[in-house]
Design a protein around this motif. Sequence first.
Motif, mmCIF file in Angstrom:
data_model
loop_
_atom_site.group_PDB
_atom_site.id
_atom_site.type_symbol
_atom_site.label_atom_id
_atom_site.label_comp_id
_atom_site.label_asym_id
_atom_site.label_seq_id
_atom_site.Cartn_x
_atom_site.Cartn_y
_atom_site.Cartn_z
ATOM 1 N N LEU A 70 0.794 -0.862 -0.041
ATOM 2 C CA LEU A 70 -0.100 -0.051 0.004
ATOM 3 C C LEU A 70 1.064 1.278 -0.209
ATOM 4 C CD1 LEU A 70 -2.700 -1.105 2.480
ATOM 5 C CD2 LEU A 70 -3.404 -0.701 0.240
ATOM 6 N N LEU A 71 1.993 1.221 0.750
ATOM 7 C CA LEU A 71 2.858 2.355 0.872
ATOM 8 C C LEU A 71 3.355 2.634 -0.522
ATOM 9 C CD1 LEU A 71 4.342 2.207 4.494
ATOM 10 C CD2 LEU A 71 2.559 3.696 3.684
ATOM 11 N N LYS A 72 3.930 1.580 -1.116
ATOM 12 C CA LYS A 72 4.610 1.827 -2.388
ATOM 13 C C LYS A 72 3.776 2.372 -3.555
ATOM 14 C CE LYS A 72 8.153 -2.108 -1.656
ATOM 15 N NZ LYS A 72 8.634 -3.351 -2.116
ATOM 16 N N LYS A 73 2.361 1.720 -3.359
ATOM 17 C CA LYS A 73 1.579 2.524 -4.260
ATOM 18 C C LYS A 73 1.185 3.801 -4.185
ATOM 19 C CE LYS A 73 -3.424 1.759 -5.742
ATOM 20 N NZ LYS A 73 -4.742 0.876 -5.389
ATOM 21 N N GLN A 74 1.029 4.114 -2.810
ATOM 22 C CA GLN A 74 0.944 5.645 -2.437
ATOM 23 C C GLN A 74 1.702 6.670 -2.551
ATOM 24 O OE1 GLN A 74 -2.048 5.685 0.948
ATOM 25 N NE2 GLN A 74 -2.100 3.706 0.887
ATOM 26 N N TYR A 75 2.988 6.095 -2.317
ATOM 27 C CA TYR A 75 4.324 6.931 -2.040
ATOM 28 C C TYR A 75 5.380 6.340 -3.377
ATOM 29 C CZ TYR A 75 2.210 9.021 1.772
ATOM 30 O OH TYR A 75 1.176 9.455 2.860
ATOM 31 N N PRO A 76 5.166 6.583 -4.470
ATOM 32 C CA PRO A 76 6.011 5.725 -5.536
ATOM 33 C C PRO A 76 7.269 6.893 -5.447
ATOM 34 C CG PRO A 76 4.231 6.872 -6.566
ATOM 35 C CD PRO A 76 3.844 6.816 -4.959
ATOM 36 N N GLN A 77 7.230 8.121 -5.045
ATOM 37 C CA GLN A 77 8.365 9.119 -5.270
ATOM 38 C C GLN A 77 9.315 8.655 -4.511
ATOM 39 O OE1 GLN A 77 5.464 9.609 -3.828
ATOM 40 N NE2 GLN A 77 5.493 11.275 -2.543
ATOM 41 N N TYR A 78 9.367 7.895 -3.371
ATOM 42 C CA TYR A 78 10.630 7.511 -2.586
ATOM 43 C C TYR A 78 11.204 6.290 -2.930
ATOM 44 C CZ TYR A 78 8.552 11.122 0.697
ATOM 45 O OH TYR A 78 8.382 12.202 1.252
#
Length: 283
Positions: A70-78
Amino acid sequence: GAADHAAMKCSTKGHLTHLSFKPFTIGEAVPFSPEYAILVANSMQRAKKSEGAKDQFNAKVAASDVALMLLKKQYPQYNFKEFRDLATPEQKDIYNMILSLPCKMTRHEILKALPKHASDLERIFSSHADPGFYDVRGVALYGICECLRAEKCVDALNNGDYELLGKMMRISHQGDSVTDTMDISDAAISQLQDSETPLYLVAGAYECSTDRIDGMCKLLDSYDGVLGSSLIGAGLGGCVLALVEAEKADAICQKLNHDFYDANGLEHSANVYLASSGSDVMY
């Protein structure tokens, strides 16, 4: 299990060695002060994998995998791969990331939120019985904060700050506790964010301890000479590790024998250990 094997091979006498995984690297070996000692106490409680413990273990791992997706999906910029990589963004961003995660999710909700990961999720779900819901936020917060504690640990040892080391052990155990669980509501997380509480001082909520182990830690933490204690190992049974003042270690063992083992009709199983060298070839 990889950490056990690494400890057997990479340990240095009188030191604590910092290890990393994915990829495996041997980090700094930090001297461990002779003024302190490590006490290990067996709870005499086993995690019976044939009676549901395996499902509980795997459900926690699944919650961690889901949170990461979920975090990779929501924060791809990191562009991060593991929870440990989240130590690089600003702390405020990490709190925002945690707030973006639901506290709990059902399998249906997870599949709906991550349709591109359906095949991976089905494989993950097949490893355990459906728990009804997954503790996504608490598990993710615990994972990120534990990574930060592991890094901070080296600094604390190098600086001789054993009080901080003990404090982080107590906080870490709160993250495992089933009797003193952290409030992970939006309001509670936002308050930590507003007060700029360092994440290495935040427990999270993995909840893989037991009532008995929580009781052991509470007892140990109340004793003079104990800086901190926590569950070690996979959880749902097993041992407690405590950081103690060396000159008081034997007295602490005797007190635990009386207050815990004798009180519960159990065999004495608390001992003090020293940091030794790893395995080697003897000539």
